[in-house]
Design an enzyme around this catalytic site. Structure first.
Site, short mmCIF file in Angstrom:
data_model
loop_
_atom_site.label_atom_id
_atom_site.label_comp_id
_atom_site.label_asym_id
_atom_site.label_seq_id
_atom_site.Cartn_x
_atom_site.Cartn_y
_atom_site.Cartn_z
N PRO A 1 0.76 -1.23 0.00
CA PRO A 1 0.00 0.00 0.00
C PRO A 1 0.79 1.30 0.00
O PRO A 1 1.56 1.58 0.92
CB PRO A 1 -0.80 -0.10 1.31
CG PRO A 1 -0.03 -1.04 2.18
CD PRO A 1 1.06 -1.65 1.38
N GLU A 2 0.57 2.09 -1.00
CA GLU A 2 0.93 3.51 -0.98
C GLU A 2 -0.38 4.28 -1.06
O GLU A 2 -1.45 3.67 -0.95
CB GLU A 2 1.85 3.86 -2.16
CG GLU A 2 3.20 3.17 -2.08
CD GLU A 2 4.17 3.59 -3.18
OE1 GLU A 2 4.11 4.75 -3.61
OE2 GLU A 2 4.95 2.74 -3.62
N LYS B 1 -0.89 7.76 4.34
CA LYS B 1 -1.14 6.32 4.28
C LYS B 1 -1.92 5.83 5.50
O LYS B 1 -2.07 4.63 5.70
CB LYS B 1 0.18 5.56 4.17
CG LYS B 1 0.97 5.89 2.91
CD LYS B 1 2.36 5.29 2.94
CE LYS B 1 3.23 5.90 1.85
NZ LYS B 1 4.66 5.55 2.02
N ARG C 1 16.38 1.52 0.77
CA ARG C 1 15.33 1.02 -0.13
C ARG C 1 15.83 1.00 -1.56
O ARG C 1 16.68 1.80 -1.94
CB ARG C 1 14.09 1.93 -0.07
CG ARG C 1 13.64 2.35 1.30
CD ARG C 1 12.99 1.26 2.11
NE ARG C 1 11.84 0.63 1.45
CZ ARG C 1 10.61 1.13 1.43
NH1 ARG C 1 10.35 2.25 2.06
NH2 ARG C 1 9.64 0.49 0.82
#
Length: 265
Positions: free
Chosen positions: A2-3, A58, A255
């Site tokens: 999820p973004e 979010k 990341r």
DNA sequence: TCGATCCTGTAG
DNA sequence: CTACAGGATCGA
């Protein structure tokens, strides 16, 4: 998973399925999913009605009667949805809200990195005080981005992923937006010229809107929503659609960052 | 600004 | 077996 777009899709579904329902009982299967609160905190939601669903970056906010708010963060693998029978659900469900009509609002989370808390309206503001601008509002203008960029010398990719600056952009959409705007993800934000920033602004808005459309469709079907392919994300060593050079993978802030060394320089 | 950490699952 | 995963926080 999820973004911002996926979280938005979850919210829309909840508005349809969960608003108006009465929470009868709260079952916390995994105590650490309510960190830093004690699981018993969540039980205060029992007896309350679900009044509305809001998204802040979010974060999913479930407004309850009695001035209480459930805040859910899905992190990497979380999902939140209504099942027809509260007693029947997978073993990955960390919290279940049994509804009075027999259905269940379940927080499912394979990797169990997600978090669900209960707040009063006061301390909710405190918890969310650090949240950045909503990129899908009129306040998010090219001018706003130019201003914010001038105040940061961080690499563009890390700037975009900082939730206290722009709320909701994550690893995939940051990479995609930078490709669209032809910006090197390593470039210090304050060294990017205005035309590029204007392109980046448009790219962010476009990509998020398009992402929401895709996510809403994906979440309306049963099964797997990870079949979407992206322009640069997860395409290491594949040829760039535009110039044919190999997509590179580097690491920023721990990341993966994917970008085209030809188009983004 | 790193690196470790929280977890489980999958691909190579 | 190792590397890595759409996120965020903590301490050095």
């Amino acid at each position: 998973m999820p973004e911002l777009p996926e979280v938005e899709a979850v919210c829309r579904k909840l508005r349809r399925d969960a608003v108006g329902a009465l929470i009868e009982r709260v079952i916390v299967y995994r105590a650490r999913s309510t960190h830093p609160q004690h699981p018993s905190e969540l039980e205060r939601a029992a007896g309350q009605r679900i009044e509305s669903i809001e998204r802040r970056g979010k974060n999913i906010l479930i407004h309850l009667s009695g001035g209480l708010v459930l805040r859910v963060h899905l992190r990497m693998t979380g999902n939140l949805f209504v099942v027809p029978d509260a007693r029947l659900h997978s073993e990955r469900v960390r919290v279940c809200f049994a509804l009075q009509d027999g259905r269940g609002l379940v927080f499912e989370d394979t990797r169990a990195l997600g978090v669900i808390n209960l707040h009063g309206t006061e301390d909710l503001d405190r918890v969310l005080s650090d949240i950045g601008i909503n990129p899908l509002t009129r306040a998010f203008t090219p001018e706003w981005l130019v201003q914010a960029a001038s105040a940061s010398k961080r690499p563009a990719k890390l700037f975009l992923m900082d939730q206290s600056i722009i709320a909701g952009v994550g690893n995939i959409y940051a990479a995609e937006a930078l490709f669209r705007a032809r910006i090197d993800p390593r470039k210090p934000m304050n060294g990017i010229r205005r035309p590029k920033l204007e392109a980046l602004h448009a790219a962010i808005v476009d990509i998020l809107r398009q992402g929401i459309k895709a996510a809403v469709i994906a979440y309306s079907k049963p099964g797997d929503y990870s079949d979407t392919r992206f322009i640069v994300y997860d395409r290491k060593d594949e040829p760039c659609n535009t110039c044919g050079r190999k997509i590179q993978r580097i690491v920023q802030g721990g990341r993966s960052t994917y970008f085209c060394p030809g188009c983004q320089c």
